[in-house]
Design a protein around this motif. Structure first.
Motif, PDB file in Angstrom:
ATOM      1  N   ILE A  60      14.496   1.548 -16.973  1.00 22.86           N
ATOM      2  CA  ILE A  60      13.043   1.033 -15.569  1.00 22.86           C
ATOM      3  C   ILE A  60      13.995  -0.639 -16.038  1.00 22.86           C
ATOM      4  O   ILE A  60      13.690  -0.736 -17.091  1.00 22.86           O
ATOM      5  CB  ILE A  60      11.861   1.847 -15.936  1.00 22.86           C
ATOM      6  N   VAL A  61      13.784  -1.650 -14.877  1.00 18.68           N
ATOM      7  CA  VAL A  61      13.896  -2.526 -15.013  1.00 18.68           C
ATOM      8  C   VAL A  61      12.179  -3.052 -14.827  1.00 18.68           C
ATOM      9  O   VAL A  61      11.816  -3.475 -13.654  1.00 18.68           O
ATOM     10  CB  VAL A  61      14.861  -3.790 -15.120  1.00 18.68           C
ATOM     11  N   VAL A  97      18.241  -8.940  -2.466  1.00 18.73           N
ATOM     12  CA  VAL A  97      17.790  -8.751  -4.091  1.00 18.73           C
ATOM     13  C   VAL A  97      16.530  -7.730  -3.566  1.00 18.73           C
ATOM     14  O   VAL A  97      16.341  -8.028  -2.058  1.00 18.73           O
ATOM     15  CB  VAL A  97      17.168 -10.144  -4.723  1.00 18.73           C
ATOM     16  N   SER A  98      16.276  -6.951  -4.203  1.00 16.59           N
ATOM     17  CA  SER A  98      15.052  -6.604  -3.576  1.00 16.59           C
ATOM     18  C   SER A  98      14.742  -5.572  -4.674  1.00 16.59           C
ATOM     19  O   SER A  98      15.472  -5.627  -5.973  1.00 16.59           O
ATOM     20  CB  SER A  98      15.617  -5.033  -2.866  1.00 16.59           C
ATOM     21  N   SER A  99      13.565  -4.285  -4.729  1.00 20.54           N
ATOM     22  CA  SER A  99      13.283  -3.476  -5.702  1.00 20.54           C
ATOM     23  C   SER A  99      12.299  -2.220  -5.345  1.00 20.54           C
ATOM     24  O   SER A  99      12.291  -2.542  -3.945  1.00 20.54           O
ATOM     25  CB  SER A  99      12.311  -4.160  -6.554  1.00 20.54           C
ATOM     26  N   ALA A 129      19.233   1.892 -12.541  1.00 19.85           N
ATOM     27  CA  ALA A 129      17.933   0.407 -13.151  1.00 19.85           C
ATOM     28  C   ALA A 129      16.841   1.080 -11.253  1.00 19.85           C
ATOM     29  O   ALA A 129      17.554   0.347 -10.576  1.00 19.85           O
ATOM     30  CB  ALA A 129      18.172  -0.351 -13.312  1.00 19.85           C
ATOM     31  N   ILE A 130      15.956   1.179 -12.658  1.00 21.17           N
ATOM     32  CA  ILE A 130      14.409   1.338 -11.002  1.00 21.17           C
ATOM     33  C   ILE A 130      14.015   0.433 -11.541  1.00 21.17           C
ATOM     34  O   ILE A 130      14.028  -0.638 -12.450  1.00 21.17           O
ATOM     35  CB  ILE A 130      13.844   2.297 -11.468  1.00 21.17           C
ATOM     36  N   GLY A 131      13.908  -0.495  -9.814  1.00 17.54           N
ATOM     37  CA  GLY A 131      13.094  -2.124 -10.476  1.00 17.54           C
ATOM     38  C   GLY A 131      11.619  -1.968 -10.298  1.00 17.54           C
ATOM     39  O   GLY A 131      12.160  -1.764  -9.431  1.00 17.54           O
ATOM     40  N   ILE A 167      12.865  -1.780 -19.877  1.00 18.62           N
ATOM     41  CA  ILE A 167      13.020  -2.835 -20.370  1.00 18.62           C
ATOM     42  C   ILE A 167      12.890  -4.039 -19.899  1.00 18.62           C
ATOM     43  O   ILE A 167      12.634  -4.170 -18.325  1.00 18.62           O
ATOM     44  CB  ILE A 167      14.887  -3.296 -20.669  1.00 18.62           C
ATOM     45  N   GLY A 168      12.607  -5.162 -20.446  1.00 19.28           N
ATOM     46  CA  GLY A 168      12.288  -6.434 -19.301  1.00 19.28           C
ATOM     47  C   GLY A 168      13.265  -7.256 -18.700  1.00 19.28           C
ATOM     48  O   GLY A 168      14.376  -6.623 -19.316  1.00 19.28           O
ATOM     49  N   HIS A 169      13.191  -7.729 -17.326  1.00 19.65           N
ATOM     50  CA  HIS A 169      13.929  -8.740 -16.868  1.00 19.65           C
ATOM     51  C   HIS A 169      14.804  -9.241 -18.317  1.00 19.65           C
ATOM     52  O   HIS A 169      16.621  -9.693 -18.307  1.00 19.65           O
ATOM     53  CB  HIS A 169      13.641  -9.308 -15.838  1.00 19.65           C
TER      54      HIS A 169
END
Length: 218
Positions: A60-61, A97-99, A129-131, A167-169
């Motif tokens: 997860i970001v 871009v998206s999340s 990764a899931i954003g 994690i953080g971006h």
């Protein structure tokens, strides 16, 4: 808000007190064009060839948007093609871009696309990764409500998927020497600061009982 042509727009609240957070569905366009752009991105950047743009989430970001409102965030992610003004990353492909998720300043969680469909939100790791985007940034601090919502969402996703890392971006480049890193373009990197160290430290404090691996050593 952009007109949603040929899309049924329904707000659905899912979740319950015992099984997870409340999540409002706010779908962005994910039509055949976006699917094909995603598949092309996966092949070009990760060497992955498959029929559907799906992922097995292992990470997860957490992000911030640097966009001041939820609606403007949805508008930025809505279309399939990257806007012309995104010059810094345009050379790496035309997929917008998206999340998968956006958390507004009031802590409301929105789901923009399926959790196991690839979104373009982090270099080298989108394939796993899931954003989670948080409305805010350097000029609009993230809130306690967002922190609580992120923790609830992370716990919910950890129960559903084999999540190893949160994690953080700004920490994404720590994974360059790991098996998760698949980016084929050695020159495609950007420097990130989101969602700031303090926010991530609080997330880690509140999720320390989860089976989450420590970050790779830089």
């Amino acid at each position: 808000m952009k007109k949603k042509v040929a899309y049924l727009y329904v707000i659905i609240i899912v979740g319950c007190f015992s099984c997870g957070p409340k999540i409002i569905q706010e779908p962005i366009v994910f039509d055949e064009e976006r699917s094909n752009l995603t598949l092309s991105y996966m092949e070009e950047h990760y060497g992955i060839r498959q029929e559907e743009p799906t992922i097995i989430p292992k990470m997860i970001v957490v992000h911030w948007t640097e966009i001041p409102t939820f609606q403007k965030t949805v508008d930025a992610f809505y279309e399939a093609n990257l806007p012309e003004h995104r010059n810094a990353i345009a050379g790496a492909g035309s997929l917008n871009v998206s999340s998968q998720f956006v958390v507004d300043q009031d802590g409301i969680i929105y789901n923009l696309m399926p959790e196991t469909t690839m979104a373009r939100h982090v270099i080298g790791l989108n394939h796993c990764a899931i954003g989670i985007e948080n409305v805010g940034g350097s000029d609009l601090p993230l809130t306690d409500a967002q922190l609580r919502a992120n923790v609830k969402l992370i716990k919910y996703l950890k129960k559903k998927y084999p999540i190893d890392y949160v994690i953080g971006h700004y920490e994404y480049q720590l994974f360059e020497k790991t098996d998760l890193w698949l980016e084929k373009n050695d020159s495609y990197r950007t420097v990130k600061t989101d969602p700031n160290k303090e926010f991530m430290e609080e997330i880690r404090k509140r999720t320390k009982k989860l089976d989450i691996k420590p970050l790779p050593k830089g």
